[in-house]
Design a protein around this motif. Structure first.
Motif, PDB file in Angstrom:
ATOM      1  N   GLN A 196       1.295  -1.358   0.028  1.00  0.00           N
ATOM      2  CA  GLN A 196       0.034   0.255  -0.107  1.00  0.00           C
ATOM      3  C   GLN A 196       1.283   1.143   0.390  1.00  0.00           C
ATOM      4  O   GLN A 196       1.594   1.544   0.904  1.00  0.00           O
ATOM      5  CB  GLN A 196      -0.634   0.106   0.973  1.00  0.00           C
ATOM      6  N   ALA A 197       0.041   2.235  -0.881  1.00  0.00           N
ATOM      7  CA  ALA A 197       1.621   3.265  -1.063  1.00  0.00           C
ATOM      8  C   ALA A 197       0.407   4.710  -1.639  1.00  0.00           C
ATOM      9  O   ALA A 197      -0.240   4.696  -2.084  1.00  0.00           O
ATOM     10  CB  ALA A 197       1.872   2.652  -2.548  1.00  0.00           C
ATOM     11  N   ARG A 198       0.772   5.744  -0.489  1.00  0.00           N
ATOM     12  CA  ARG A 198      -0.081   6.714  -0.601  1.00  0.00           C
ATOM     13  C   ARG A 198       0.828   8.297  -0.031  1.00  0.00           C
ATOM     14  O   ARG A 198       1.364   7.932   0.203  1.00  0.00           O
ATOM     15  CB  ARG A 198      -1.611   7.072   0.000  1.00  0.00           C
ATOM     16  N   MET A 199       0.805   9.161  -1.023  1.00  0.00           N
ATOM     17  CA  MET A 199       1.428  10.319  -0.774  1.00  0.00           C
ATOM     18  C   MET A 199       0.611  10.898   0.614  1.00  0.00           C
ATOM     19  O   MET A 199       1.520  11.841   1.069  1.00  0.00           O
ATOM     20  CB  MET A 199       1.255  11.374  -1.867  1.00  0.00           C
ATOM     21  N   THR A 200       0.108  11.063   1.028  1.00  0.00           N
ATOM     22  CA  THR A 200      -0.783  11.459   2.262  1.00  0.00           C
ATOM     23  C   THR A 200      -0.296  10.356   3.587  1.00  0.00           C
ATOM     24  O   THR A 200      -1.411  11.063   4.310  1.00  0.00           O
ATOM     25  CB  THR A 200      -1.951  12.009   2.099  1.00  0.00           C
ATOM     26  N   SER A 201       0.565  11.317   3.828  1.00  0.00           N
ATOM     27  CA  SER A 201       1.516   9.936   5.199  1.00  0.00           C
ATOM     28  C   SER A 201       0.812  11.835   6.008  1.00  0.00           C
ATOM     29  O   SER A 201       0.792  12.252   5.895  1.00  0.00           O
ATOM     30  CB  SER A 201       2.763   9.741   5.043  1.00  0.00           C
ATOM     31  N   THR A 202       0.657  11.515   6.702  1.00  0.00           N
ATOM     32  CA  THR A 202       0.132  12.377   8.418  1.00  0.00           C
ATOM     33  C   THR A 202       1.739  12.999   8.858  1.00  0.00           C
ATOM     34  O   THR A 202       1.529  14.091   9.013  1.00  0.00           O
ATOM     35  CB  THR A 202      -1.075  11.947   9.587  1.00  0.00           C
ATOM     36  N   ARG A 203       2.606  12.206   8.943  1.00  0.00           N
ATOM     37  CA  ARG A 203       3.558  12.723   9.974  1.00  0.00           C
ATOM     38  C   ARG A 203       4.364  12.771   8.482  1.00  0.00           C
ATOM     39  O   ARG A 203       5.386  14.172   9.568  1.00  0.00           O
ATOM     40  CB  ARG A 203       4.246  11.810  10.612  1.00  0.00           C
ATOM     41  N   LEU A 204       4.779  11.806   7.314  1.00  0.00           N
ATOM     42  CA  LEU A 204       5.999  13.086   6.644  1.00  0.00           C
ATOM     43  C   LEU A 204       4.972  12.961   5.338  1.00  0.00           C
ATOM     44  O   LEU A 204       5.357  11.992   4.391  1.00  0.00           O
ATOM     45  CB  LEU A 204       7.155  11.989   6.765  1.00  0.00           C
ATOM     46  N   PRO A 205       3.969  13.669   4.736  1.00  0.00           N
ATOM     47  CA  PRO A 205       3.469  13.733   3.584  1.00  0.00           C
ATOM     48  C   PRO A 205       4.843  13.400   2.141  1.00  0.00           C
ATOM     49  O   PRO A 205       5.335  14.077   2.321  1.00  0.00           O
ATOM     50  CB  PRO A 205       2.887  15.152   3.562  1.00  0.00           C
ATOM     51  N   GLY A 206       4.344  12.696   1.612  1.00  0.00           N
ATOM     52  CA  GLY A 206       4.901  12.265   0.253  1.00  0.00           C
ATOM     53  C   GLY A 206       6.543  11.814   0.169  1.00  0.00           C
ATOM     54  O   GLY A 206       6.884  11.733  -0.519  1.00  0.00           O
ATOM     55  N   LYS A 207       6.632  11.247   1.394  1.00  0.00           N
ATOM     56  CA  LYS A 207       7.390  10.702   1.772  1.00  0.00           C
ATOM     57  C   LYS A 207       7.850   9.273   1.222  1.00  0.00           C
ATOM     58  O   LYS A 207       9.536   9.075   0.725  1.00  0.00           O
ATOM     59  CB  LYS A 207       7.958   9.698   3.240  1.00  0.00           C
ATOM     60  N   ILE A 208       7.473   8.826   0.442  1.00  0.00           N
ATOM     61  CA  ILE A 208       7.613   7.911  -0.968  1.00  0.00           C
ATOM     62  C   ILE A 208       8.066   7.927  -1.854  1.00  0.00           C
ATOM     63  O   ILE A 208       8.633   6.613  -2.263  1.00  0.00           O
ATOM     64  CB  ILE A 208       6.273   6.273  -0.899  1.00  0.00           C
TER      65      ILE A 208
END
Length: 241
Positions: free
Chosen positions: A10-22
């Protein structure tokens, strides 16, 4: 064409702690590229399960460039997203991982899969994270398509749908838990990326120590030889489910 086993990450850009991390870069590649490259060494098909959000279009574009299949679904109902991905690729068994683990170790997953398949049962849930001896960042879960479909059809709590395996682990009838353990407990190590300090560590491991080319014994040896590295993010508390 059906697949005996697939990896769904699973992958998404909207991480709460570090957005765009992937899509942050360490070395010459994004973290997602390193993650997918290592997963390819497991030897089974890999699918990226992302969301229908416009913010995840860059994830889809990168996967297209890498020739990695993508399934897009709900941001919050990740259980339904996994079921959709498994159905689309006619999987009989699923390995679940998450894309915030760029240094996930294919040798560990492959050994866990060999154990799972040797049990020859559709009612097994096998993981190295339920009883943890491996560092965070090497997590995997393996379960049957039957278990996934049953959970998707019966899970009602939002927490069960957001975290995919909650229903399988706690409410699935007749599920048999198998714990994939290492001989050494290094569960206090963090090799996942959830914060700036996590990224700082992983970036150093990749750029200064070539960790993206290491198997688990080598990665373990590296961190033992450089105890200062684990101190970089030792203070980070994992988000609770």
């Amino acid at each position: 064409m059906s697949n005996e086993v697939v990896i769904i990450t699973q992958a998404r850009m909207t991480s709460t702690r570090l957005p765009g991390k992937i899509l942050m870069r360490a070395g010459e590649r994004t973290l997602l590229e390193t993650h997918l490259d290592r997963l390819a060494d497991v030897g089974v098909p890999v699918i990226v399960a992302t969301t229908t959000n416009l913010s995840d279009d860059p994830v889809v574009e990168l996967c297209a460039a890498l020739d990695v299949p993508v399934f897009r679904g709900s941001e919050n109902d990740v259980l339904a997203r996994y079921q959709g991905a498994a159905r689309a690729h006619e999987a009989r068994h699923v390995i679940r991982v998450t894309s915030d683990c760029p240094l996930i170790c294919p040798d560990v997953i492959r050994a866990g899969l060999d154990t799972y398949l040797s049990l020859k049962s559709g009612s097994v849930y096998l993981s190295n994270a339920e009883k943890r001896t491996y560092p965070r960042g090497l997590d995997f879960e393996i379960f049957s398509r039957y278990s996934l479909d049953f959970a998707a059809e019966n899970a009602r709590l939002s927490s069960e749908r957001e975290h995919v395996t909650g229903y399988i682990r706690t409410s699935m009838p007749d599920i048999h838990h198998e714990y994939y353990l290492d001989e050494e407990n290094l569960s206090h190590w963090r090799i996942t990326v959830d914060t700036d300090d996590d990224f700082k560590l992983v970036k150093l491991l990749i750029e200064d120590h070539h960790a993206a080319e290491m198997d688990y014994p080598s990665l373990k040896g590296l961190l033992k030889a450089h105890p200062d590295l684990e101190k970089i993010n030792f203070h980070i508390q994992q988000k609770t489910i």
